[in-house]
Design a protein around this motif. Sequence first.
Motif, PDB file in Angstrom:
ATOM      1  N   LEU A  53     -18.085  28.934  24.690  1.00 36.48           N
ATOM      2  CA  LEU A  53     -18.057  28.748  23.233  1.00 36.48           C
ATOM      3  C   LEU A  53     -19.012  27.648  22.801  1.00 36.48           C
ATOM      4  CD1 LEU A  53     -14.162  28.684  22.698  1.00 36.48           C
ATOM      5  CD2 LEU A  53     -15.679  30.670  22.631  1.00 36.48           C
ATOM      6  N   HIS A  54     -19.108  26.625  23.653  1.00 34.95           N
ATOM      7  CA  HIS A  54     -19.908  25.442  23.292  1.00 34.95           C
ATOM      8  C   HIS A  54     -20.728  25.026  24.513  1.00 34.95           C
ATOM      9  CE1 HIS A  54     -21.223  21.661  21.774  1.00 34.95           C
ATOM     10  NE2 HIS A  54     -20.393  21.638  20.750  1.00 34.95           N
ATOM     11  N   THR A  61     -15.475  23.672  17.924  1.00 29.81           N
ATOM     12  CA  THR A  61     -16.000  25.032  17.874  1.00 29.81           C
ATOM     13  C   THR A  61     -15.264  25.762  16.758  1.00 29.81           C
ATOM     14  OG1 THR A  61     -14.370  25.815  19.475  1.00 29.81           O
ATOM     15  CG2 THR A  61     -16.522  25.116  20.346  1.00 29.81           C
ATOM     16  N   GLU A  63     -14.159  29.835  15.731  1.00 32.89           N
ATOM     17  CA  GLU A  63     -14.107  31.268  16.072  1.00 32.89           C
ATOM     18  C   GLU A  63     -13.500  32.031  14.901  1.00 32.89           C
ATOM     19  OE1 GLU A  63     -12.298  31.626  20.243  1.00 32.89           O
ATOM     20  OE2 GLU A  63     -12.345  29.493  19.750  1.00 32.89           O
ATOM     21  N   PHE A  70     -20.782  26.631  17.208  1.00 38.02           N
ATOM     22  CA  PHE A  70     -20.615  25.212  17.543  1.00 38.02           C
ATOM     23  C   PHE A  70     -21.583  24.456  16.658  1.00 38.02           C
ATOM     24  CE2 PHE A  70     -24.525  24.587  19.969  1.00 38.02           C
ATOM     25  CZ  PHE A  70     -24.861  25.875  20.338  1.00 38.02           C
TER      26      PHE A  70
END
Length: 215
Positions: A53-54, A61, A63, A70
């Motif tokens: 995600l990062h 982050t 979603e 990010f």
Amino acid sequence: MRPTITAFAQSPDQGQGLARDMRVRWALEEADQPYDVRLVSFEEMKRPEHLALHPFGQIPTYEEGSLVLFESGAILLHIAAHRPGLLPDDPDARERAIGWLFAALNTVEPPIVEREQVEYTEADRSWYAARLPLLDDRVRVRMNQLAGRLADAEWLDEGFSVGDLMMVMVLRRLEGTNILEDYPTLSDYVARGTARPAYQRAFAAQRAVFEGLSS
Ligand code: GTB
């Protein structure tokens, strides 16, 4: 769609809202958008699941469905562009507000962060006493310019925008120094921002994590 953000499970600031999830929380509150929070430890941030995600293994982050973001600036821009309350309707004013978002991140925050880092990492070095005033001066150059521009206006450009939100959060990083209080225009500006109900809700939510009250 209800977004999920990440935040520190244990923030080093002990619930003072200085970690960057606070910016995202505040923006979501301004937009009246409910959200979920996934708390991550320092160890979890460096695991593959979070690195997917990062890439830098940090928070926050964001979603939302298939979208993963990010960088607090990119997240705020996304929230502001897709929800009401953070950008003006007038097209030119909208672009100027985005300009202030970038100014907060690229022009005002770097000298503040550099000064802060030196306090953390170089306080025991021989050059520290000579270096700190130089870094103070760099921050003060920006404070003078910003105070001059704001003058007696309530916000940076017409109404409150995502640019003000980011600028107030950046200026909050000077808390604990004696710099902000030398600029009443700016400390009043920060006080106006942090008095907003959306800020207060966001602050209480991240504070609840520190107090062990959040689910
Ligand atoms: N440019 C990125 C963004 O704006 O989103 C920077 C993200 C970032 O610095 N994240 C920090 C992080 O995850 C938390 S906010 N650090 C862990 C790591 O790198 O391993 C920075 C922060 C942390 C703590 C305080 N504090 O305690 O006062 C203030 C700010």
